[in-house]
Design a protein around this motif. Structure first.
Motif, short mmCIF file in Angstrom:
data_model
loop_
_atom_site.label_atom_id
_atom_site.label_comp_id
_atom_site.label_asym_id
_atom_site.label_seq_id
_atom_site.Cartn_x
_atom_site.Cartn_y
_atom_site.Cartn_z
N SER A 1 44.26 -104.41 -5.55
CA SER A 1 43.86 -104.10 -7.13
C SER A 1 43.26 -105.15 -7.36
N THR A 2 42.59 -105.00 -8.55
CA THR A 2 42.08 -106.10 -9.48
C THR A 2 43.07 -106.61 -10.45
N ALA A 3 42.55 -107.68 -11.17
CA ALA A 3 43.47 -108.39 -12.23
C ALA A 3 43.51 -107.16 -13.41
N LEU A 4 42.40 -106.58 -13.54
CA LEU A 4 42.35 -105.38 -14.75
C LEU A 4 43.36 -104.37 -14.15
N GLY A 5 43.33 -103.82 -13.03
CA GLY A 5 44.09 -102.85 -12.54
C GLY A 5 45.64 -103.25 -12.58
N ILE A 6 46.07 -104.45 -12.27
CA ILE A 6 47.39 -104.90 -12.45
C ILE A 6 47.88 -104.92 -13.77
#
Length: 282
Positions: A81-86
């Motif tokens: 996951s990306t930082a935005l996804g987290i």
């Protein structure tokens, strides 16, 4: 493994280049740095000195973890996951817990705009430190809310076949010892790689255990990384007490009693038109 600790970047880079120069003929070396650009610059400096260089693989710690974990992620049908996804997963965990009326301590601020972002950082730090949700609940009301959110945070990732950074590093650590590790026979250089949590420490420990020879450079003052290497039982090589600028660089922010040093034979004075220019001159 040997750790070179120094306040001087020149000293650390020289030690790392010597490690490359001492490699047996035909040996391959894995260069891991804080950034990919730093690893590339170091490899170029080695090539300039030696005329031609082969078998140097350059990565940041995260890039190497991604390269090693990719086959296992494909087999498990999961993606990092990306930082935005987290942050989005943290926001969903807050929404579900609020809808179920389970937040007591964080209830008054759960709908604040910055709460999901702050929560995502906290939950990631807990996951990277290997703290299970069950161990948080008995601590207090705020910890009980945090345990509930951490449990929902982890279940959300499992539901969408995604990995947060902690799970991603665990998978990469497993991949280091697998037969598919293309860099398992490479010597290892850790070039000023900060180790900030248990997940990164476990990954680095696996890399060191697999490498036939390894060394690391650490800037003076990086106590977290030094503690991580100390747990690996490595040999630490400290820079000898220097004089002049070397001594100033090493002890400027040191706590405790500073050892006595030899006085300088001469001192050069200069005039600079401002603080910025003065810093450049120094």
């Amino acid at each position: 493994m040997q750790v070179v600790l120094s306040s001087s970047a020149s000293v650390r880079l020289t030690a790392a280049r010597q490690f490359i120069a001492d490699a047996p003929s035909g040996a391959e070396t894995l260069i891991v740095s804080a950034t990919r650009g730093a690893a590339d610059d170091f490899a170029r400096s080695c090539a300039v000195e030696r005329g031609s260089t082969f078998g140097l693989y350059r990565f940041s710690l995260t890039q190497l973890a991604a390269r090693l974990a990719a086959p296992l992620m494909a087999d498990a049908h999961v993606t990092p996951s990306t930082a935005l996804g987290i942050e989005a997963v943290a926001a969903r965990a807050v929404y579900d817990a609020t809808s179920d009326n389970l937040l007591r301590y964080f209830g008054p601020v759960a709908d604040a705009p910055g709460f999901p972002r702050a929560l995502a950082r906290t939950l990631e730090e807990l996951a990277l430190a290997g703290v299970p949700a069950a161990s948080l609940a008995p601590v207090g009301p705020g910890a009980r809310d945090l345990a509930e959110l951490l449990e929902r945070f982890e279940s959300q990732f499992a539901a969408v076949s995604a990995l947060d950074r902690a799970a991603f590093l665990r998978l990469a650590t497993v991949a280091v010892a697998s037969a598919g590790n293309a860099y398992g026979a490479c010597r290892l250089v850790l070039l000023d790689v900060p180790i900030a949590n248990a997940g990164e420490a476990a990954f680095v420990a696996a890399l060191v255990a697999r490498a036939p020879a390894s060394m690391a450079t650490v800037p003076s003052g990086d106590s977290a990384t030094l503690d991580a290497f100390a747990r690996l039982g490595v040999v630490e090589e400290r820079e000898a007490n220097g004089a002049g600028l070397d001594r100033l660089r090493r002890y400027l922010f040191a706590s405790g009693v500073i050892p006595a040093g030899e006085p300088l034979a001469e001192v050069e004075l200069f005039s600079a038109p401002g603080e910025g220019r003065e810093a450049v001159e120094i």
